[in-house]
Design a protein around this motif. Sequence first.
Motif, PDB file in Angstrom:
ATOM      1  N   LYS A 195       0.844  -1.197   0.000  1.00 29.96           N
ATOM      2  CA  LYS A 195       0.000   0.000   0.000  1.00 29.96           C
ATOM      3  C   LYS A 195       0.879   1.247   0.000  1.00 29.96           C
ATOM      4  O   LYS A 195       1.892   1.303   0.691  1.00 29.96           O
ATOM      5  N   ASN A 196       0.467   2.250  -0.765  1.00 26.37           N
ATOM      6  CA  ASN A 196       1.181   3.524  -0.763  1.00 26.37           C
ATOM      7  C   ASN A 196       0.612   4.430   0.324  1.00 26.37           C
ATOM      8  O   ASN A 196      -0.225   3.998   1.124  1.00 26.37           O
ATOM      9  N   GLU A 197       1.035   5.693   0.336  1.00 23.64           N
ATOM     10  CA  GLU A 197       0.602   6.626   1.379  1.00 23.64           C
ATOM     11  C   GLU A 197      -0.908   6.868   1.358  1.00 23.64           C
ATOM     12  O   GLU A 197      -1.516   7.186   2.377  1.00 23.64           O
ATOM     13  N   LYS A 198      -1.524   6.731   0.192  1.00 23.93           N
ATOM     14  CA  LYS A 198      -2.966   6.958   0.057  1.00 23.93           C
ATOM     15  C   LYS A 198      -3.786   5.719   0.415  1.00 23.93           C
ATOM     16  O   LYS A 198      -5.008   5.753   0.375  1.00 23.93           O
ATOM     17  N   GLY A 199      -3.109   4.617   0.701  1.00 25.15           N
ATOM     18  CA  GLY A 199      -3.806   3.388   1.038  1.00 25.15           C
ATOM     19  C   GLY A 199      -4.153   2.533  -0.168  1.00 25.15           C
ATOM     20  O   GLY A 199      -4.826   1.519  -0.039  1.00 25.15           O
ATOM     21  N   GLU A 200      -3.687   2.936  -1.350  1.00 26.69           N
ATOM     22  CA  GLU A 200      -3.947   2.166  -2.566  1.00 26.69           C
ATOM     23  C   GLU A 200      -2.887   1.084  -2.714  1.00 26.69           C
ATOM     24  O   GLU A 200      -1.717   1.310  -2.420  1.00 26.69           O
TER      25      GLU A 200
END
Length: 102
Positions: free
Chosen positions: A54-59
């Motif tokens: 997951k990236n910082e945006k939660g994606e």
Amino acid sequence: MSARAFRKFAPLFDRVLVQRFEAETKSKGGIMLPEKAKGKVLEATVVAHGPGVKNEKGEVVPVCVTVGDKVFLPEYGGTKVVLEDTEYFLFRESDILAKFEK
């Protein structure tokens, strides 16, 4: 690897399960090589991978390799995994050096 073993073992996050190629047993001149003379095989085939991280945006960012890809591995690293008497190695996606076609 059988389908049953894959149901029991699924890499998580950005982990990639690979099976190393077999070491050369003969030199180019046809001489049989002893076990100690064989080099470490740094090429492998991807047999399974996790969904990604997951990236910082939660994606979820998917891994960039797929099952069947041929990859170059670092000389050291990875976690040895034995499934149904077959040896595999588990690497982080970022540890894989390159993909190639054979």
